[in-house]
Design a protein around this motif. Structure first.
Motif, short mmCIF file in Angstrom:
data_model
loop_
_atom_site.label_atom_id
_atom_site.label_comp_id
_atom_site.label_asym_id
_atom_site.label_seq_id
_atom_site.Cartn_x
_atom_site.Cartn_y
_atom_site.Cartn_z
N VAL A 74 -9.52 -5.77 0.25
CA VAL A 74 -9.08 -5.46 -1.12
C VAL A 74 -9.52 -6.55 -2.08
O VAL A 74 -9.91 -6.28 -3.22
CB VAL A 74 -7.55 -5.27 -1.16
CG1 VAL A 74 -7.08 -5.08 -2.58
CG2 VAL A 74 -7.15 -4.08 -0.32
N MET A 91 -6.98 -6.25 5.77
CA MET A 91 -6.77 -5.42 4.59
C MET A 91 -6.81 -6.24 3.31
O MET A 91 -7.47 -5.88 2.34
CB MET A 91 -5.42 -4.74 4.76
CG MET A 91 -5.19 -3.67 3.80
SD MET A 91 -3.48 -3.77 3.37
CE MET A 91 -3.55 -4.92 2.09
N GLN A 133 -3.91 4.04 4.47
CA GLN A 133 -3.35 4.21 3.13
C GLN A 133 -4.05 3.29 2.13
O GLN A 133 -4.33 3.69 1.01
CB GLN A 133 -1.85 3.92 3.17
CG GLN A 133 -1.11 4.37 1.94
CD GLN A 133 -0.82 5.87 1.93
OE1 GLN A 133 -0.35 6.43 2.89
NE2 GLN A 133 -1.16 6.52 0.83
N THR A 134 -4.35 2.07 2.58
CA THR A 134 -5.08 1.16 1.70
C THR A 134 -6.46 1.72 1.38
O THR A 134 -6.89 1.72 0.22
CB THR A 134 -5.24 -0.21 2.38
OG1 THR A 134 -3.99 -0.59 2.91
CG2 THR A 134 -5.71 -1.24 1.41
N SER A 141 -2.99 -6.98 8.37
CA SER A 141 -2.81 -7.21 6.93
C SER A 141 -3.85 -8.18 6.41
O SER A 141 -4.29 -8.06 5.27
CB SER A 141 -1.39 -7.70 6.63
OG SER A 141 -1.06 -8.77 7.45
N ILE A 197 -1.38 1.19 7.65
CA ILE A 197 -1.82 0.13 6.74
C ILE A 197 -3.29 0.35 6.40
O ILE A 197 -3.67 0.35 5.23
CB ILE A 197 -1.64 -1.26 7.39
CG1 ILE A 197 -0.16 -1.62 7.48
CG2 ILE A 197 -2.37 -2.33 6.59
CD1 ILE A 197 0.10 -2.98 8.10
N SER A 198 -4.11 0.59 7.42
CA SER A 198 -5.54 0.70 7.15
C SER A 198 -5.86 1.96 6.36
O SER A 198 -6.61 1.92 5.39
CB SER A 198 -6.33 0.67 8.46
OG SER A 198 -6.12 1.87 9.17
N GLY A 204 -0.36 -0.54 1.18
CA GLY A 204 -0.65 -0.88 2.56
C GLY A 204 0.39 -1.82 3.15
O GLY A 204 0.78 -1.68 4.30
N ALA A 223 -3.37 -0.59 -3.92
CA ALA A 223 -3.80 -0.47 -2.52
C ALA A 223 -3.07 -1.49 -1.65
O ALA A 223 -2.57 -1.17 -0.57
CB ALA A 223 -5.31 -0.67 -2.43
N VAL A 224 -2.98 -2.74 -2.13
CA VAL A 224 -2.29 -3.76 -1.34
C VAL A 224 -0.82 -3.40 -1.17
O VAL A 224 -0.26 -3.47 -0.08
CB VAL A 224 -2.40 -5.14 -2.04
CG1 VAL A 224 -1.58 -6.16 -1.29
CG2 VAL A 224 -3.82 -5.58 -2.08
#
Lengths: 541, 176
Positions: free
Chosen positions: A97, A93, A352-353, A90, A349-350, A262, A258-259
């Motif tokens: 972002v 990510m 989809q973000t 996270s 997480i990676s 994710g 995006a956050v």
């Protein structure tokens, strides 16, 4: 806490750094340039600390008693493999972002004069809120205490509500109010669950719960577990508690969506995982409920995605759908299943973000997210097309990418378990993967291959400041394939430790001693002569 | 060692029930202010629940403060209640801000329809196939604008009668 810098010092950093930075950026709201530097530095440091934790936690969970009061009395932060892994992913990510949003902010500052300010982010509010969100996420991942987990949830709920309604336009207020109400209801359920758990066991410490819950009457325990899962299920958007998600996410600015996509749902998944593995003893009835919920989440989610004509909404529905895969892994209640679920969370997480960031770029370049008003982007913006194509296929699970590996892990374990329900899940997973492929290929065909409608400008470029972070995140998703071996091994060790639960409890209560037996009663009973040092871990005969 | 009697007081339990019950009723209403009141009521109900979970009241939980034979209250439950009161306060402010903004924008603070609801309503009205972009149709309004205008309390103000239930049967393309 003797003030000596030791390895435990790392544990609270992911919470403290963003929180202090948030205060600083709020105080310095007049200096956007300084704000940017502070935010980037804080998140980079957080990510570095989390990465260090991944290495350290591999030899055993780290525990910090916040405020110097030992576990059942004080609040503790526990960094085990699972927490450290989640924190690191996270962190990466959040950093990507943030850089993307900076790129967008800078670019939009340039564009403001030309009237193209649709998604402009008021930077002064954005940075502190974003950092508070990061702190809340870290707090939720690190918490070794149910009530502290609740506080983490509330921190990120407040921050996410502000981010969702940035600018206060009509559509964001509409989406935001739905989101806030649903989140508030989930919080109340969670708090009620905490109250009941405290009434039943006299503790809210996860390690102590792990020791005490097996002795609780099974019927009461089932009620407590289901109430917790209900609250987490809303957060994680598990069907039938998922209707709020596709409606509220797409209206926010691209980086915010995006956050959220994710991270926020993954925190729900993480909490479900903790509930199912560390705290509560295995209960087949609950596993069965979760398996059915996972199946329905996958299928309903992906059918929703297939029917969408807006890329952002389409992706929001695939997000719901793929939560089903993670719950599938958790609900199998085996080590391999949990390991696959953990790997899948990292992958998802990676990917989809990255997809939401790229869709933000598509919107920038093509001027819309509606598939009917996009087209020809493969020719007009080839790099952008590549950036969309790679994570899209990764999401659908095309070999050899990480989505494929996660799915293979889940399917193998589903087949090995072999119950009728597990087989139904296996079939459902395959169908969902195919439909995901159909959905993203539909988006690809319309946005990138069909003849460009006249609205799409033939000239134009995407700002490099936005392209690079999105590209970095896509590359990170691909790296997960390269390091899949060690990563999967790590996920397996994390799953084994979670399923076993002993190392977690022992880290919190060294010597395997439940120091707080009957704590709530004792507090009531020992009146004057109790020495705090005794409770806080002093020696006993 | 004196152990506090842990049987919960019936009054408190009833209060929890009443607060949560009325709260749920308000939470199901459309205007944000009522939802907020519901949230506050349930929040208080749950806080009381925590209090009940902490056992009966005793002396103040400060070591050395209580007379020797009197049992202390459970401080942990109180600490949790205090924290959750603060959180409730912050979230109340947040919801009020959103409600006020909604009132500024639309003159009411009702939670608008889901965009998907609007899409279904619009497509039912047009009897159109699902794969066309409903936003691209000729009504000129986006789904969001339409959702903001359709609301429960003043159903008569509904501009073009497009409530989800009453799809006209004689619209173009209505072949079944």
């Amino acid at each position: 806490m003797t003030g000596v810098w030791n390895v435990e010092t790392l544990v609270p950093l992911p919470v403290l750094l963003p929180l202090f930075a948030a205060g600083l950026t709020l105080a310095l709201y007049r200096f956007p340039a300084v704000q940017r530097i502070i935010s980037v530095t804080a998140l980079a440091a957080t990510t570095a600390a989390s990465a260090a934790l991944v290495a350290v936690a591999d030899s055993g969970p780290l525990v910090v008693d916040v405020g110097g009061w030992a576990a059942p009395v004080g609040i503790d932060l526990v960094a085990d493999r699972l927490s450290a892994l989640m924190l690191t992913v996270s962190g990466i990510m959040l950093l990507c972002v943030l850089l993307y949003s900076l790129g967008q902010g800078v670019a939009e500052g340039d564009e403001a004069s030309s009237g193209r300010v649709g998604d402009a982010i008021p930077v002064a509010i954005f940075h502190p809120t974003y950092l508070v969100l990061a702190a809340g996420v870290a707090n939720a991942f690190l918490s070794g205490d149910l009530f502290n987990l609740y506080v983490g949830f509330e921190i990120l709920l407040a921050a996410s509500a502000v981010l969702l309604t940035l600018g206060g336009t009509a559509e964001r207020v509409r989406a935001g109010s739905v989101y806030i109400i649903v989140a508030l209801a989930a919080s109340l359920l969670f708090l009620a669950a905490i109250a009941l758990i405290y009434a039943a066991t006299g503790t809210v410490n996860m390690a102590q719960l792990a020791e005490r819950l097996p002795d609780v009457d099974p019927t009461v325990r089932l009620a407590l577990q289901l109430l917790l899962l209900l609250a987490f299920g809303i957060k994680a958007a598990i069907f039938p508690l998922s209707a709020w998600l596709p409606d509220s996410y797409p209206t926010a600015p691209a980086p915010v969506t995006a956050v959220f996509a994710g991270l926020l749902t993954k925190i729900g998944v993480y909490s479900v995982l903790r509930t199912q593995t560390v705290m509560f003893p295995d209960d087949e009835r609950v596993d069965r409920i979760l398996l059915v919920a996972a199946l329905l989440t996958m299928l309903v989610g992906i059918l929703g995605a297939v029917a969408q004509n807006d890329v952002k909404r389409l992706l929001s529905f695939t997000l719901v759908s793929h939560i089903g895969f993670m719950i599938f892994g958790v609900a199998l209640a085996t080590e391999a299943g949990t390991a696959a679920a953990i790997f899948y969370v990292v992958h998802h997480i990676s990917v989809q973000t990255a997809l939401f960031l790229v869709v933000g770029l598509v919107e920038w370049r093509g001027g819309s997210t509606s598939l009917d008003r996009l087209g020809g982007l493969a020719k007009l913006a080839p790099v952008l097309a590549l950036l969309f194509f790679v994570p899209a296929l990764n999401l659908a699970g095309i070999p050899p990418m990480s989505g494929f590996l996660g799915k293979v892990g889940l399917l193998t374990e589903g087949v090995r378990v072999g119950s009728p329900l597990a087989w139904a899940l296996v079939v459902g997973s395959v169908a969902t993967s195919l439909l995901t492929l159909y959905a993203v290929v539909k988006a690809w065909n319309k946005a990138f291959w069909q003849t460009a409608p006249p609205e799409v400008a033939t000239e134009g470029s995407v700002p490099r400041g936005m392209m690079l972070p999105a590209g970095a995140l896509v590359a990170f998703g691909l790296t997960l394939t390269v390091v899949a071996g060690p990563l999967y091994g790590y996920a397996e060790r994390a799953a084994a430790a979670s399923m076993d639960g002993r190392s977690y409890v022992e880290a919190v209560f060294p010597g395997g001693r439940d120091r707080g037996t009957g704590e709530s009663v004792e507090v009531a009973g020992t009146s004057g002569e109790r020495d705090p040092a005794d409770v806080a871990g002093g020696e006993r005969p | 060692m004196t152990v506090l009697e842990n049987t919960p007081s019936a009054v408190l339990v009833l209060a929890v029930g009443v607060l949560c019950g009325t709260g749920v009723y308000l939470l199901l209403e459309r205007p944000l202010t009522r939802v907020l009141l519901g949230f506050v009521l349930i929040g208080n109900g749950v806080n009381l629940m925590l209090l009940v979970a902490g056992g009966r009241a005793g002396a103040s939980p400060i070591v050395g403060n209580a007379p020797n034979d009197e049992p202390m209250s459970d401080p942990l439950a109180q600490a949790m209640i205090l924290t959750s009161i603060v959180i409730t306060l912050a979230l109340t402010a947040l919801v009020l801000a959103v409600a006020y903004r909604s009132w500024q924008l639309h003159g009411h603070d009702e939670v608008a329809d889901d965009v998907e609801d609007r899409r279904v309503a619009r497509q039912a009205a047009l009897n159109a196939p699902a794969f066309e972009d409903a936003d691209a149709t000729e009504t000129g309004e986006t789904l969001d604008e339409e959702a903001a205008e359709v609301y429960d309390e003043v159903a008569d103000d509904d501009p073009d009668g497009q409530t989800p239930g009453d799809a006209p049967t004689d619209t173009p393309g209505g072949a079944r």
